[in-house]
Design an enzyme around this catalytic site. Sequence first.
Site, short mmCIF file in Angstrom:
data_model
loop_
_atom_site.label_atom_id
_atom_site.label_comp_id
_atom_site.label_asym_id
_atom_site.label_seq_id
_atom_site.Cartn_x
_atom_site.Cartn_y
_atom_site.Cartn_z
N PRO A 274 0.79 -1.24 0.00
CG PRO A 274 0.04 -0.93 2.20
CD PRO A 274 0.80 -1.89 1.33
N GLY A 276 3.93 2.43 1.76
CA GLY A 276 4.75 3.06 2.80
C GLY A 276 6.11 3.46 2.27
CG ASP A 318 3.30 -10.34 -13.07
OD1 ASP A 318 4.44 -10.17 -12.56
OD2 ASP A 318 2.75 -11.45 -13.12
CB CYS A 387 8.14 -8.17 6.13
SG CYS A 387 6.67 -8.75 5.26
C1 LIG Z 1 5.14 -6.82 0.84
S1 LIG Z 1 3.85 -6.14 -0.08
C2 LIG Z 1 4.48 -4.57 -0.50
C3 LIG Z 1 4.45 -3.54 0.58
C4 LIG Z 1 4.85 -2.16 0.09
N1 LIG Z 1 6.13 -2.16 -0.57
C5 LIG Z 1 4.85 -1.12 1.16
O1 LIG Z 1 5.92 -0.73 1.65
O2 LIG Z 1 3.78 -0.64 1.53
C6 LIG Z 1 3.99 -7.02 -1.58
C7 LIG Z 1 3.19 -6.49 -2.73
O3 LIG Z 1 3.61 -7.21 -3.90
C8 LIG Z 1 2.54 -7.23 -4.81
N2 LIG Z 1 2.90 -8.26 -5.81
C9 LIG Z 1 3.03 -9.59 -5.64
N3 LIG Z 1 3.45 -10.18 -6.75
C10 LIG Z 1 3.62 -9.20 -7.68
C11 LIG Z 1 4.04 -9.18 -9.04
N4 LIG Z 1 4.38 -10.29 -9.68
N5 LIG Z 1 4.07 -7.99 -9.68
C12 LIG Z 1 3.70 -6.85 -9.04
N6 LIG Z 1 3.31 -6.82 -7.75
C13 LIG Z 1 3.27 -7.97 -7.08
C14 LIG Z 1 1.36 -7.52 -3.95
O4 LIG Z 1 0.17 -7.11 -4.57
C15 LIG Z 1 1.70 -6.70 -2.69
O5 LIG Z 1 1.07 -5.46 -2.74
#
Ligand SMILES: C[S@@+](CC[C@H](N)C(=O)[O-])C[C@H]1O[C@@H](n2cnc3c(N)ncnc32)[C@H](O)[C@@H]1O
Length: 460
Positions: A274, A276, A318, A387
Amino acid sequence: MAKTSRKPRARNRSGDAAADAPGLPVRRIAADIVEGVLRRHRALDEMLEGADALSATAALAALDERDRALTRALVAVVLRRLGTLRHLLGLLLERGLPEKAPRVETVLLVGAAQILFLDVPDHAAVDLAVRLAREDRNALHFAGLVNAVLRRVAREGKEKIEGLDGPVLDTPPWLFARWTKTYGEATARDIAAANGREGALDITVKSDAAGWAQKLGGRVLPTGSVRAVAHGSVTALPGFEDGAWWVQDAGAALPARLLGNVAGLRVADLCAAPGGKTAQLVCAGANVTAVDRAPGRLDRLRENLARLSLHAELICADVERWDPEQTFDAVLLDAPCSSTGTIRRHPDVPWLKRSADIVALANLQRRLLHRAVALTKPGGMLVYCTCSLEPEEGIAIVADLLARDASVRRVPIAAAEVGGEAAFISTDGDLRTLPRHWPDADSRLAGIDGFYAARLEKRK
Ligand SMILES: C[S@@+](CC[C@H](N)C(=O)[O-])C[C@H]1O[C@@H](n2cnc3c(N)ncnc32)[C@H](O)[C@@H]1O
């Protein structure tokens, strides 16, 4: 995901809240959410934040703020102390749980959690549990059992759990075994104990950390985040509406800073929602392109940036397939992971994840990192982070990359970059925070999420 349907309730089928005893909707919704996690493998946050089609999610939204907070606290304590609660119920249930009435276990868990860990009078917890059992067609026949067991919990429960090894019981054995293998038993125990406590409210401020710490009754941490005791609604706190700060665990705030001075640079924030870390990079003066494949999560990122009056280019794609025209001066990849470093804030994680998920996620992380390298321009910096506490999702991914791709080199992180905390830096020069770090006499202010990050440079 398909909408699940519960059997019609034996009583109060109308769902008419006015016909409910006071406090019953909170217990019913808490029980439904606990079942959402434990039986339907739904993510707790999605149910709590209204992003799940489960009827409990809608019912939760209809409660007033006080009852919503109580529901959240109730669900969290059941999930945090699940092993202990199940062990205790096992001691008290001579013939085990009724197989054909799964609601009985949930009702007992919710009832026992109130008696043992929350400030709810025993008689109210027992009475509401009995009412809850009577609502379910199958559990109805076990209302007497619920009454008897919870009365015993009220009489003997505290004493019975005193001698138990709570942190170990409250961690699934496969996970505890992993942490023991990786960190040794003493550290595994400390991690498990830290996970039993709700994390503090950590925020990242746009500016004037000391001023905001004072306004929020908190303190400035050595790494620059502001920490206060978590209570009540975050959105009601001063500075939220005005977009002066955002909620971000102090550990989560570290990886973006490892890119160094990004002012004026083109930075790709991969897996950004989201947001941060996007917000941190924009505040640091970068021109940020934030990429995430989940449209709903990207909407949240958009809303968060709007509240903060920050601007970034948002791309719904993606990362594996995203092919922009230009490479970037710097890239941050916050890859999807098992999230085992964030159990303090996400007590559903240990009960939703399986060992096999870690293998699957590691494969995805390897592919995403490969893509992130391709998106970094020669001479540019790349930070990879997760994380997770699991080495397969951290050091192993980076070691694998370094072994097969000579175009990148590790740039070790210095303790001075993370508030002088040498304990946060591994022997390889990577970031490795653990929930047991930053102990504090006031347990409400202790700990940090478990983050791994490595800094890499793409050779010219
Ligand atoms: C750990 S969270 C990210 C948290 C974010 N960086 C923050 O600091 O608020 C991982 C994110 O990766 C996204 N995600 C997972 N696989 C992905 C892909 N192949 N391409 C793009 N986004 C991806 C998910 O939708 C999720 O929002």
